[in-house]
Design an enzyme around this catalytic site. Structure first.
Site, short mmCIF file in Angstrom:
data_model
loop_
_atom_site.label_atom_id
_atom_site.label_comp_id
_atom_site.label_asym_id
_atom_site.label_seq_id
_atom_site.Cartn_x
_atom_site.Cartn_y
_atom_site.Cartn_z
N ASN A 1 0.42 -1.43 0.04
CA ASN A 1 -0.10 0.61 -0.22
C ASN A 1 1.22 1.04 0.13
O ASN A 1 1.72 1.39 -0.03
CB ASN A 1 -1.12 -0.36 1.14
CG ASN A 1 -0.38 0.09 2.68
OD1 ASN A 1 0.76 0.59 2.77
ND2 ASN A 1 -0.30 -2.15 2.86
N ASP B 1 -5.06 -6.39 5.47
CA ASP B 1 -5.54 -7.20 5.74
C ASP B 1 -6.07 -8.86 4.98
O ASP B 1 -6.38 -9.51 5.99
CB ASP B 1 -7.34 -6.63 5.68
CG ASP B 1 -7.46 -5.03 6.31
OD1 ASP B 1 -7.02 -4.31 7.51
OD2 ASP B 1 -7.82 -4.35 5.71
N LYS C 1 8.59 -17.50 -9.53
CA LYS C 1 8.37 -16.58 -10.44
C LYS C 1 6.24 -16.74 -11.00
O LYS C 1 7.08 -18.19 -11.50
CB LYS C 1 9.31 -16.23 -11.37
CG LYS C 1 8.59 -14.61 -11.76
CD LYS C 1 9.41 -14.02 -12.99
CE LYS C 1 8.74 -13.12 -13.16
NZ LYS C 1 9.45 -12.73 -14.89
N PHE D 1 -4.83 4.03 14.37
CA PHE D 1 -5.35 5.29 13.41
C PHE D 1 -6.06 4.00 12.69
O PHE D 1 -6.43 3.21 12.23
CB PHE D 1 -3.39 5.29 12.63
CG PHE D 1 -2.85 6.66 12.81
CD1 PHE D 1 -1.99 5.98 14.33
CD2 PHE D 1 -2.87 7.21 12.43
CE1 PHE D 1 -1.40 6.83 14.66
CE2 PHE D 1 -1.87 8.71 12.71
CZ PHE D 1 -1.34 8.09 14.53
N LYS E 1 -13.70 1.47 15.16
CA LYS E 1 -12.82 0.70 14.98
C LYS E 1 -12.22 0.76 16.58
O LYS E 1 -11.64 -0.71 17.27
CB LYS E 1 -11.34 1.41 14.54
CG LYS E 1 -11.57 0.67 13.02
CD LYS E 1 -11.04 1.14 12.10
CE LYS E 1 -11.41 1.16 10.76
NZ LYS E 1 -10.97 1.52 9.75
N LYS F 1 -11.62 -2.44 18.39
CA LYS F 1 -10.54 -3.53 18.78
C LYS F 1 -9.99 -3.09 20.46
O LYS F 1 -8.64 -3.45 20.50
CB LYS F 1 -8.95 -2.54 17.86
CG LYS F 1 -9.78 -3.36 16.29
CD LYS F 1 -8.74 -3.06 15.70
CE LYS F 1 -8.84 -3.08 13.79
NZ LYS F 1 -7.63 -2.82 12.63
#
Ligand code: CTP
Length: 410
Positions: free
Chosen positions: A216, A287, A297, A331, A345, A349
């Site tokens: 990301n 996730d 490969k 975050f 969240k 959590k």
């Protein structure tokens, strides 16, 4: 201000032409009130005498592991235990290689294996040696273990080449050492003194095959800023970093652990969890990961390729639910409905605080130097921060955590 006074410094001197500069270094550090224990390698003695450094430091100079003069002590262990800082100047390619691999075949390299104090090295070598891939790899290995490099400036080298490789001047090295102790002295009085803080940073890498992965846009900047801010407030900091775009903090007091995947990050965090007082999950953890990571490969075949993804372990969720003394901050980087998702969240959590940001806003989120965040606790909004630098955001988050942790301890 002089922060060197009263400190014990091991000065490792290795064999290069810049060894003559160790005399000025020993003299300056001693004049500032440090107890300087010099350890020389055999080749350093070809460039400068033991007597010179002994006279300047007013301390016995060590060089041979087997020449134990006092039967009550084992020099390399006692020396290593006594140090507030180890400085190797000049550091040759040879000592860097020995340190990277863990060779202990003389007094200095053996002492380096026993040292737990922060380590700084000032390399000095020919420009081509300095650029050699083996030397670069060893330097990277040492840097990733927290060794701080006082990089040589560009200048005329003894071998006639101009370039990087010259040892930094003794005045500059003394200034760097003073700054290091200043930070440490300040941190000893900070609001997080004595607390163990763990920060996750960067974006995890989930391998599809040896050359492809899913990741990301996280740059690691926010996590790095948090680690620096926690250190400045006196915490003992462990920084668990996945893939990042920027250089990690160059602070020998921050323990940097490099990981790749969400699973590696979970293993690194959970193995340190019981000692941790504050966990900040600034990393963008995948996730999902490919169910199979191919060992070779993947070759092109049909018109479509289906990747099957499976859920990763949610680090904050798992640890948040079993937390005891730990204060946990998460975050929530969202692209809309930030408040709603963040609060969800926080509860799900079992977090103490959540830092929400809308990454769609200009100046917020991944890669930028700034951020715009809102911080929530289970009671609701705690702090709304307008566009601020990531360093400022980090400072405010840690201030909040320190206040709340102190309140809980009363
Ligand atoms: N996080 C984590 N482990 C994961 C995923 C996320 O510890 N496997 C942490 C992140 O570091 C962050 C917080 O959880 O502090 C929120 O991450 P985010 O991906 O926004 O949360 P998710 O619960 O995965 O929610 P979403 O459905 O929005 O992806």
């Amino acid at each position: 201000m002089n922060h060197i006074y009263g400190k014990t410094i091991i000065l490792g001197v290795t064999g290069g032409i810049a060894a003559y500069k160790a005399a000025a270094l020993t003299s300056k550090l001693t004049q500032k009130g440090a107890k300087v224990h010099v350890i020389m390698t055999a080749s350093a003695k070809e460039f400068i005498t033991e007597l010179t450094l002994q006279s300047l430091s007013k301390q016995r100079v060590y060089s041979d592991t087997f020449q134990e003069r006092d039967p009550a002590e084992i020099s390399h262990i006692d020396l290593a235990d006594s140090a507030d800082l180890v400085l190797i100047a000049p550091a040759t390619a040879n000592i860097l290689a020995k340190m990277a691999v863990g060779i202990g075949d003389d007094m200095l390299s053996t002492t380096m294996l026993a040292v737990t104090a922060p380590v700084m090295v000032a390399p000095a070598m020919n420009v081509h040696m300095y650029q050699h891939p083996a030397v670069r790899t060893n330097m990277q290995t040492l840097a990733s273990r927290g060794v701080h490099f006082i990089e040589p400036g560009e200048g005329l080298l003894a071998c006639g080449y101009v370039g990087k490789g010259r040892m930094e001047e003794p005045e500059t090295i003394v200034a760097v050492v003073n700054e290091f102790f200043a930070g440490r002295d300040m941190a000893a009085q900070g609001p997080l003194a004595g607390k163990r803080v763990m920060v996750t940073a960067g974006g995890t890498v989930e391998r599809i095959d040896p050359v492809r992965y899913i990741s990301n846009d996280s740059s690691g900047k926010m996590g790095f800023a948090l680690a620096r801010a926690a250190r400045a407030m006196g915490a003992e900091v462990t920084l668990i970093a996945a893939r990042t775009d920027v250089a990690p903090p160059q602070d020998p007091q921050i323990d940097l652990v490099r990981v790749e995947s969400a699973a590696d990050m979970y293993a690194a965090v959970s193995s340190r969890w019981s000692d941790c007082d504050l966990l900040i999950g600034a990393a963008a953890v995948a996730d999902y990961r490919p169910r199979i990571s191919a060992e070779t490969k993947i070759k092109k075949s049909g018109d479509t390729l289906t990747l099957e993804l499976v859920k990763t372990t949610d680090i904050l969720d798992t640890l948040g639910k079993i937390k005891e003394k730990q204060f946990v901050i998460g975050f929530a980087a969202e692209t809309g409905n930030a408040e709603l998702y963040a609060k969800d969240k926080l509860v799900r959590k079992n977090l103490d605080l959540i830092v929400a940001n809308d990454v769609g806003q200009e100046g917020a989120g991944f890669g930028t130097e700034t951020n715009i965040v809102s911080i929530y606790s289970s009671e609701g909004l705690v702090l709304d921060l307008p566009l601020s630098s990531k360093d400022e955001v980090a400072r405010r988050i840690l201030q909040l955590a320190a206040e709340r942790m102190a309140g809980a301890a009363v």
